[in-house]
Write an enzyme that holds these catalytic residues in place. Structure first.
Site, PDB file in Angstrom:
ATOM      1  N   ASP A  15       0.840  -1.191   0.000  1.00  0.00           N
ATOM      2  CA  ASP A  15       0.000   0.000   0.000  1.00  0.00           C
ATOM      3  C   ASP A  15       0.891   1.263   0.000  1.00  0.00           C
ATOM      4  O   ASP A  15       2.082   1.180   0.319  1.00  0.00           O
ATOM      5  CB  ASP A  15      -0.873  -0.065   1.259  1.00  0.00           C
ATOM      6  CG  ASP A  15      -1.675   1.178   1.494  1.00  0.00           C
ATOM      7  OD1 ASP A  15      -2.524   1.503   0.649  1.00  0.00           O
ATOM      8  OD2 ASP A  15      -1.439   1.850   2.515  1.00  0.00           O
ATOM      9  N   ASP A 175      -1.899  -0.515   5.831  1.00  0.00           N
ATOM     10  CA  ASP A 175      -2.072   0.195   7.099  1.00  0.00           C
ATOM     11  C   ASP A 175      -3.522   0.289   7.536  1.00  0.00           C
ATOM     12  O   ASP A 175      -3.804   0.915   8.555  1.00  0.00           O
ATOM     13  CB  ASP A 175      -1.506   1.621   7.001  1.00  0.00           C
ATOM     14  CG  ASP A 175      -2.336   2.508   6.098  1.00  0.00           C
ATOM     15  OD1 ASP A 175      -2.722   2.053   5.006  1.00  0.00           O
ATOM     16  OD2 ASP A 175      -2.618   3.655   6.488  1.00  0.00           O
TER      17      ASP A 175
HETATM   18  O1  LIG Z   1      -6.160   7.355  -1.314  1.00  0.00           O
HETATM   19  C1  LIG Z   1      -6.444   6.873  -0.189  1.00  0.00           C
HETATM   20  O2  LIG Z   1      -7.529   7.078   0.394  1.00  0.00           O
HETATM   21  C2  LIG Z   1      -5.445   6.004   0.510  1.00  0.00           C
HETATM   22  O3  LIG Z   1      -4.562   5.370  -0.357  1.00  0.00           O
HETATM   23  P1  LIG Z   1      -3.835   4.005   0.069  1.00  0.00           P
HETATM   24  O4  LIG Z   1      -4.670   2.900  -0.530  1.00  0.00           O
HETATM   25  O5  LIG Z   1      -2.469   4.131  -0.550  1.00  0.00           O
HETATM   26  O6  LIG Z   1      -3.775   3.948   1.553  1.00  0.00           O
HETATM   27 MG   LIG Z   2      -3.013   3.143   3.227  1.00  0.00          MG
END
Ligand SMILES: O=C(O)COP(=O)(O)O
Ligand SMILES: [Mg+2]
Length: 220
Positions: A15, A175
């Protein structure tokens, strides 16, 4: 935990926001500039943090509501956000301690790597490039790459396909509950970091195989 043992993995799906890069200050600056354009009050960073994780539309819609705006203002606020975020992307963001080391270790194990984020593709690629992270990844999929985003398993499944890896041998690292739910539904093992954004909820209440304080501490 045996499924996380070294030697069994073929690939990892990582992520971006809250896992590799702390982007909350970028989100805060861009959202508050967008709200100001609509004559709305600024939001504090913790209120914005709770909205991060389900993509930019969710973020803008939630911020508009929190600031007392009307849903009819979404289109204008969305257009302003694209502009402001594009201008600020990476400026107030920092790579988390241990992220480079963790990525190097994953690579050193011979794993293929995908970055799968709910952040729009163009912002994700620009941020990864700006932070010298792009070259670690065989493929990057943003939140607008497919018709559904995390917590739907589709982007994770597409990453496994792109990396030619089996789901059960593809480690998802994230996360938030969105990463964990997507990973579980795709059949991937999942490790969550304790330092990111999880909609204001304790991360350890999310179903995952392990929790770490740094990507350098991934159980490989
Ligand atoms: O754009 C978002 O809300 C979060 O992005 P992510 O999937 O990298 O945590
Ligand atoms: Mg994230």
């Amino acid at each position: 935990m045996s499924k996380l043992q070294s030697g069994t993995l073929q690939a990892a799906v990582i992520d971006l926001d809250g896992t590799l890069v702390d982007t909350l200050a970028d989100f805060t600056v861009a959202l508050n500039a967008s709200l100001a354009d609509s004559g709305l009050p600024a939001l504090a960073a913790p209120a914005i943090e709770r909205l991060v994780g389900k993509g930019s539309e969710h973020l803008v819609r939630g911020a508009l509501a929190e600031a007392g705006g009307d849903p009819s203002e979404f289109d204008a606020c969305w257009a302003a956000y694209q502009r402001h975020y594009g201008a600020v992307n990476g400026r107030h963001a920092r790579v988390y301690p241990g992220a480079f080391e963790g990525l190097r270790r994953l690579r050193a194990q011979g794993l293929k790597l995908a970055c799968v984020t709910n952040k729009p593709q163009s912002f994700a690629e620009a941020l990864l490039a700006d932070k010298d992270l792009l070259a670690f990844f065989d493929v990057v999929f943003g939140g607008d790459a497919f018709e559904r985003r995390k917590p739907d398993p589709l982007p994770i499944r597409m990453a496994c396909r792109a990396l030619a890896s089996e789901a059960a041998r593809t480690l998802v690292v994230g996360d938030s509950m969105n990463d964990a739910q997507a990973a579980r539904a795709a059949g991937c093992p999942v490790v969550l970091v304790r330092y990111g954004y999880n909609h204001g909820r304790p991360i350890e209440e999310v179903d995952a195989d392990a929790f770490v304080d740094s990507l350098a501490a991934l159980p490989l």
